[in-house]
Design a protein around this motif. Sequence first.
Motif, PDB file in Angstrom:
ATOM      1  N   LYS A  95      -0.985   7.130  -4.609  1.00 53.95           N
ATOM      2  CA  LYS A  95      -0.226   6.793  -3.590  1.00 53.95           C
ATOM      3  C   LYS A  95      -0.180   5.266  -3.798  1.00 53.95           C
ATOM      4  O   LYS A  95      -1.330   4.523  -4.125  1.00 53.95           O
TER       5      LYS A  95
ATOM      6  N   TRP B   4       1.807   1.046  -3.223  1.00 53.56           N
ATOM      7  CA  TRP B   4       2.537   0.135  -2.244  1.00 53.56           C
ATOM      8  C   TRP B   4       3.894  -0.137  -2.963  1.00 53.56           C
ATOM      9  O   TRP B   4       4.066  -0.461  -4.280  1.00 53.56           O
TER      10      TRP B   4
ATOM     11  N   ASP C 208       4.007  -3.135  -5.458  1.00 50.36           N
ATOM     12  CA  ASP C 208       3.608  -2.817  -6.692  1.00 50.36           C
ATOM     13  C   ASP C 208       4.626  -1.769  -7.726  1.00 50.36           C
ATOM     14  O   ASP C 208       4.223  -1.345  -8.756  1.00 50.36           O
TER      15      ASP C 208
ATOM     16  N   SER D 197       3.973   6.125   1.314  1.00 51.63           N
ATOM     17  CA  SER D 197       4.034   6.257   2.718  1.00 51.63           C
ATOM     18  C   SER D 197       4.714   5.007   3.283  1.00 51.63           C
ATOM     19  O   SER D 197       4.480   3.957   2.936  1.00 51.63           O
TER      20      SER D 197
ATOM     21  N   ARG E 163      10.222   1.037   4.666  1.00 58.36           N
ATOM     22  CA  ARG E 163       9.215  -0.076   4.768  1.00 58.36           C
ATOM     23  C   ARG E 163       7.919   0.041   4.675  1.00 58.36           C
ATOM     24  O   ARG E 163       7.539   1.420   5.287  1.00 58.36           O
ATOM     25  N   ASP E 164       6.840  -0.469   3.850  1.00 50.99           N
ATOM     26  CA  ASP E 164       5.336  -0.183   4.010  1.00 50.99           C
ATOM     27  C   ASP E 164       4.728  -1.398   4.392  1.00 50.99           C
ATOM     28  O   ASP E 164       3.643  -1.374   4.263  1.00 50.99           O
ATOM     29  N   GLY E 165       5.300  -2.445   4.623  1.00 52.84           N
ATOM     30  CA  GLY E 165       4.754  -3.698   5.025  1.00 52.84           C
ATOM     31  C   GLY E 165       4.463  -4.622   3.806  1.00 52.84           C
ATOM     32  O   GLY E 165       4.586  -5.700   3.978  1.00 52.84           O
ATOM     33  N   THR E 166       4.691  -4.097   2.685  1.00 53.20           N
ATOM     34  CA  THR E 166       4.643  -4.793   1.400  1.00 53.20           C
ATOM     35  C   THR E 166       5.874  -5.190   1.118  1.00 53.20           C
ATOM     36  O   THR E 166       6.174  -6.116   0.180  1.00 53.20           O
TER      37      THR E 166
END
Lengths: 430, 430
Positions: free
Chosen positions: A3, A5, A8, A20, A38-41
């Motif tokens: 998993k 981000w 990256d 996720s 959207r994952d916050g990063t």
Amino acid sequence: MKKIWIADLKEHIGQTIQLSGWVYSTRSSGKIKFLLLRDGTGLCQCVYFRGECEEQSFNNFEQLQQECMVEISGTVRLEPRSPGGVEISAKKLSLISSSNAYPITPKEHGTDFLMNHRHLWLRSKRQVAIMRVRHEIVRAIRDFFDHRGFTLIDSPIFTPSACEGTSTLFETKYFEEKAFLSQSGQLYMEAAAAALGKVYCFGPTFRAEKSKTRRHLIEFWMVEPEVAFNDLYDNMELAEQFVEYIVQRVLKNKSEELKSLERNTSLLEKIKAPFPRLHYQEAVEIIKKENPDFVDGNDFGGTDETIVSSKFETPVFVHHYPSAIKAFYMKEDPKESGSSLSCDLLATEGYGEIIGGGQREEDLSILLQKIKEHQLREEDFAWYMDLRKYGSFPHSGFGLGVERTVGWICGLPHVRETIAFPRLYGRNYP
Amino acid sequence: MKKIWIADLKEHIGQTIQLSGWVYSTRSSGKIKFLLLRDGTGLCQCVYFRGECEEQSFNNFEQLQQECMVEISGTVRLEPRSPGGVEISAKKLSLISSSNAYPITPKEHGTDFLMNHRHLWLRSKRQVAIMRVRHEIVRAIRDFFDHRGFTLIDSPIFTPSACEGTSTLFETKYFEEKAFLSQSGQLYMEAAAAALGKVYCFGPTFRAEKSKTRRHLIEFWMVEPEVAFNDLYDNMELAEQFVEYIVQRVLKNKSEELKSLERNTSLLEKIKAPFPRLHYQEAVEIIKKENPDFVDGNDFGGTDETIVSSKFETPVFVHHYPSAIKAFYMKEDPKESGSSLSCDLLATEGYGEIIGGGQREEDLSILLQKIKEHQLREEDFAWYMDLRKYGSFPHSGFGLGVERTVGWICGLPHVRETIAFPRLYGRNYP
């Protein structure tokens, strides 16, 4: 499958990966469906072709709502036209949790509504950009002092006495005694400067001000350097290098965020030291031309600050304020009776005072006299007097308010957006 | 002549310079007098030869007392036997301010006396070393998260409701309402993790505990990371890498300070991840062998923690504590009823718990049930419930107490020396 981000993804071109995140938006075009994840990063476009992805996953799009949580898998490929420069050729989509009637939609909401939903509002692109700029400002502040040999000294929040008058103090019961929440760590930094030479504190401070202006918070973060042997002019030099460093570093490292905030960065590029320095009387002359009611000897209001700062493309120092309107510890200029060795720094574009500081009184007898004049209790300052009894030393420092600096650099209309969970007069929620 | 700092002397070999500072000690040997000067950034030996320096300066030694402030000038030369590796062949000595009967002398003082003079005690070599190690620990903490793409989110100090029971809360009047001082930023970090993925807060927290132990402060700094999509095991992996990073960085950058604190650094060199992981029941078995009175299902006391940690040369995790002794938000293991997905990290050498954390409950209905069981008011958590209504997500995090970590790494007997101005039960001065 590892998993990873979204931030990256560029390190995984050609690989099959799993993400996720939350649904930012979806759109459909015949046999293709697009999911902006959207994952916050970061944000990432995931493309589903009917026939090339799982049929069930393709159909799952029907259930997607703004902000529901999903897991996806697919292959990363370069796509310069996509946000972040990559795209996912997606195979799978699993709905993990729903989000029925998410309250914050692309339509306009009132300020009170948004502030009551601050815990969700933070997810929006604009708020994320502000928080990232704030983080960069905090890092720049710490790096500036750390790289110059300063030692961080965390000052206490609970303080035993009211050091700068009681009108804006928060009081609490400290077991059997009273205690007050810190309005400034300065007096403690003066003690620490005698121990470690160059010090700073950086923490939350509190002012119980019953004012609802765009510049005031009840709880705000302040960084306060204090330097042994520095005079007023050393202090201004330190302050201008500091502010230049912060602004230029944000420009360098957070240009994407400033762009998404539609900040006019050409104005920020001009923030280079040295900054102009006005004697209080010079500033008064400027103010009187546009505000004839201004009374010589008074402190500046927000409008007065804007009149002065509008004449310059960089922040501007005003120094030598009348001693009568400054705190008891501010040193009076021995060559200019009634004027203090104080300096404030006014930001550009009407953002007002972001720094206040100056040289501290190091003479014990003068300080005792000032404490009397300010109607403070001598016994409250017993330990502070010790710093003048045992190896008293010239020293100077200043305080910079983080939220005003964030507001200025981001170009925000109100300080309430500069911190994740703002505390304002009448607001202590969420 | 440029005024410089002792820490920078090595860049000025052969030059004539000026130093400001305080008298650390003096000694005399016929025609030579030695002044050990302290300016907060270091110590420097200044050597005065009669006949080679100003006669008046040589005679000024008569007036020197511990901690009086002086200015000196002279020439810098390499001298490997001196502190800092340099020495000043001094020409001038001016006494700037006196220091009659400085209270802290090389003789032994009682704890209360030292704590009442904390503003002066900070100048001693040992306290300076501790403050420098503390600063390095704070920098390591921030760098660890910053380099891994976390966003700093400052959590509020004023909070509207009592989230973890009211017994150790400080209350204050927030204009017309009540407010409480934060005991943890965690709930706010959960909201922020949904906005920015990987976040941390780092600020002062407050516990009104009426206990006088060597491990408890009333006001202490805590760093709290929270990561979206992490489970308990990801959380332990993050925590062990984090603690290894802090310890190894202090060893690398502050070896001089650890040496002056007489710290056994060979014990710290062993602090490398991975750390052992004990299920609560495994830990209980270990404890019962040495403390037969321990009741299965209870939380560990300080002695119990020491029994467990003494078996290992690195910190040790204990996980799966009974849900009954953990906070309402801690997720129960679906595969192990009554046990929580929690983890604490116990430091070596009896320093006790330095980290507490775990996986959070993301199911709305279970969380509502837990709130009832813990006799909390549902309405206080309305915004927190929103995080489960709109795109609920698995997430984990932990809190590390800075002062306990400083005490452990420095090898201090009591937490009171780990912060510049400690707040303890019965102490709010200076």
